[in-house]
Design an enzyme around this catalytic site. Sequence first.
Site, mmCIF file in Angstrom:
data_model
loop_
_atom_site.group_PDB
_atom_site.id
_atom_site.type_symbol
_atom_site.label_atom_id
_atom_site.label_comp_id
_atom_site.label_asym_id
_atom_site.label_seq_id
_atom_site.Cartn_x
_atom_site.Cartn_y
_atom_site.Cartn_z
ATOM 1 N N GLU A 87 7.259 2.206 7.828
ATOM 2 C CA GLU A 87 6.599 1.212 7.605
ATOM 3 C C GLU A 87 7.995 0.119 7.375
ATOM 4 O O GLU A 87 8.545 -0.604 6.696
ATOM 5 C CB GLU A 87 6.885 1.898 6.106
ATOM 6 C CG GLU A 87 5.772 2.991 5.947
ATOM 7 C CD GLU A 87 5.775 3.196 4.743
ATOM 8 O OE1 GLU A 87 6.465 3.305 3.145
ATOM 9 O OE2 GLU A 87 5.540 4.117 4.143
ATOM 10 N N GLU A 119 3.477 -1.471 -2.009
ATOM 11 C CA GLU A 119 2.717 -1.107 -0.692
ATOM 12 C C GLU A 119 2.022 -2.244 0.232
ATOM 13 O O GLU A 119 0.968 -3.531 0.072
ATOM 14 C CB GLU A 119 1.934 -0.077 -0.711
ATOM 15 C CG GLU A 119 1.881 1.393 -1.673
ATOM 16 C CD GLU A 119 2.609 1.587 -0.900
ATOM 17 O OE1 GLU A 119 3.150 2.003 0.154
ATOM 18 O OE2 GLU A 119 3.041 2.828 -1.730
#
Length: 779
Positions: free
Chosen positions: A383, A548
Amino acid sequence: MFPALETELKQETLPDPYEDFMYRHLRYYGYFKGPTCLSSTVRRQIEAVSRGSLLLSSPLLKSRQLLHNDFGEVNPRLREPRDLFAFLPSSGPLQAPRWPIECEVIKENIHHIEWIPPQPEYFYQPTGNEKVPEIVGEEEGTVVYQLDSVPTEGSYFTSSRVGGKRGIIKDLAVTLQGPEDNALLFESRFESGNLQKAVRVDTYEYELTLRTDLYTNKYTQWFYFRVQNTRKDATYRFTIVNLLKPKSLYTLGMKPLMYSQLDADTHNIGWRREGSEIKYCKSSTGDGQQPFYCLTWTIQFPHDQDTCFFAHFYPYTYTDLQCYLLSVANNPVQAQFCKLRTLCRSLAGNIVYLLTITNPSRTPQEAAAKKAVVLSARVHPGESNGSWIMKGFLDFILSDSPDAQLLRNIFVFKVVPMLNPDGVIVGNSRCSLAGRDLNRHYKTILKDSFPCIWYTRNMIKRLLEEREVLLYCDFHGHSRKNNIFLYGCNNNDRKYWLHERVFPLMLSKNAPDKFSFHSCNFKVQRCKEGTGRVVMWRMGILNSYTMESTFGGSTLGNKRDTHFTTEDLKSLGHQVCDTLLDFCDPDRAKFMQCLEELKELLQQEIHKKFNELGQDMELEGNWSDISLSDIESSTSGSDSSLSDGLPAHLLNIAREERAGFASTLQKPHAFSRNSKNTSSSMVRNEKPRLNESQLNARDKDTSLDPSNVTALILSQSKERTQREKPGFTASCSAKRSTNRSQEPARDMKPSWSRNRYPVAKRGRATLTVYPSLHVYTYP
């Protein structure tokens, strides 16, 4: 980078072995810099210091390491040795990344330039004619690239070294037969690369297999690899055949990233979104236990004989971070307020860095008054969007902007920019070299097996003993939802009801084209008990979040239907700082406005819930059977993975450790002892001082008393008319729709005033209004 202790110390010894050990130990930690064999004069000096006589003139003693009492007298003992120590001298090489000894690593430095596309990069619009490839495999194709020595499930990490595997690096690419041979040459044995195999099934068509996270048979999502020997006029098709997630943003128009080395060298063009005929679908193959999914796309390369890279998202490697931190360490201005330390060493021996960012305080009272903010990123190595947001935050907070200076005046920032360097280096999607998702093990007692998160938790625990932590946020990426959003935790203290939602709401106002409050969620699920967000919340941090960030792009405002660039993500890091100032503004108007909006939104959700149940609702009705947990949906749309438990080789170690381990996560902190102070300062209004009983109540995962919640909403709804708040139209809906047409368009910046801290900007005298906290000299 750190001279080994054994090379520093000479072979001289003292008659007393224990005395010899202690002097070696003190010199290693910087408390003493004389020879191991001490003269009688030096011994007398040390003995004099132990009696309270400070010999500042002695070149062998570092007086700053001695403890002083309130009267300035020397305490006859040294400070407790710190487990964090300085690194990165102004000159000298960076420490090369350490790899597991099974991994082959090519001796090439891969570097990509940063570049902002001049035009928005829109989502791919499916035509309906995208080809569903038939996977044929190596039986009918030709293997042109394959890694052999890759650790999988059943094996486990044993040791590492710089450069990985010893010996000659094999040439895995096919041998070209001449200039007319148009076979692509693949490579991924570099930092963050993870291509396992490439099979040529047609002249310009290749099937690709990604390497699973090391020591597992799962987690294929991130990809990053290189191709050479390209042809400009041909249309190539690439198909990744072993993806494991049934849903992906590629079904919503996300495109892969491509990088042309020739374009970068000649036109200064970097990563860009490319690809046609993009399709994400179930694969015709599988391993018998779990279904596979495939991603296929076509591409036309911009040049002949080019070197190109493909990636799931903009790479940000461990070396990239080290280069950035080295530039900070070598900046004489930034070095005054940004201290670089080593938090710990990872399982492979890579450094996990900790930054402490704050302006020097004029008095101990000013230092004690500062609250802390803790930020981290890359616990999931695939990520990389988290690293770009972190870079944007660091760029801003280390700048000479007046807002950045103000933030450094009133906060102590603790930043762990890369929690899982091992996973980043080897190209994992989710795990560390323990073969487990670190964001499910923040409660671990295995310090040696999960050092990165154990030391992070311990650092925050010690920080909480020193001062109040206003906010904790861990930066992540999301593969199934667009936009940027936060996951938080519902507060059970009635006095601070809905306060944990104020910061996300403010951030949505400051970044209306990127941040979606509609997608935020605050439900604590049992399966998330080991995440950083929940563990830090249970330790007493009210505003504890997981941020996120999508791998795709935005469905909001002016950026609607466009991919995020690195500049978009870095700007979100700036806006986190902007929102912190709004959140802590001494003028409470913004904070109270957001609370009112949140209460109205919750009222709407309760109405909606009753409508879904087919029940009539009156203002005087009793909603005692509805709580916030009932209203809010779970975070099942997240990229969460269930914990697989400990690897087999760690089970016995865990049992032994657990037998003598007493949990200290709920120990009341220093600031809790002052919770009865009735000061009306901004600090106390924003953050509850949680006592032990409240923390225990959290462990039971109790929700607010719904009858009280309902009574408050109803009484307030009678007193005011429904009105729309400026700068906010989103709803924290219980149903998280993926229909982009239903996402509110928020092009307007918030209408509130931006002149924050008018007095503080003229000087720092206002800092004295903060409560005085115990000073603990943690680095």
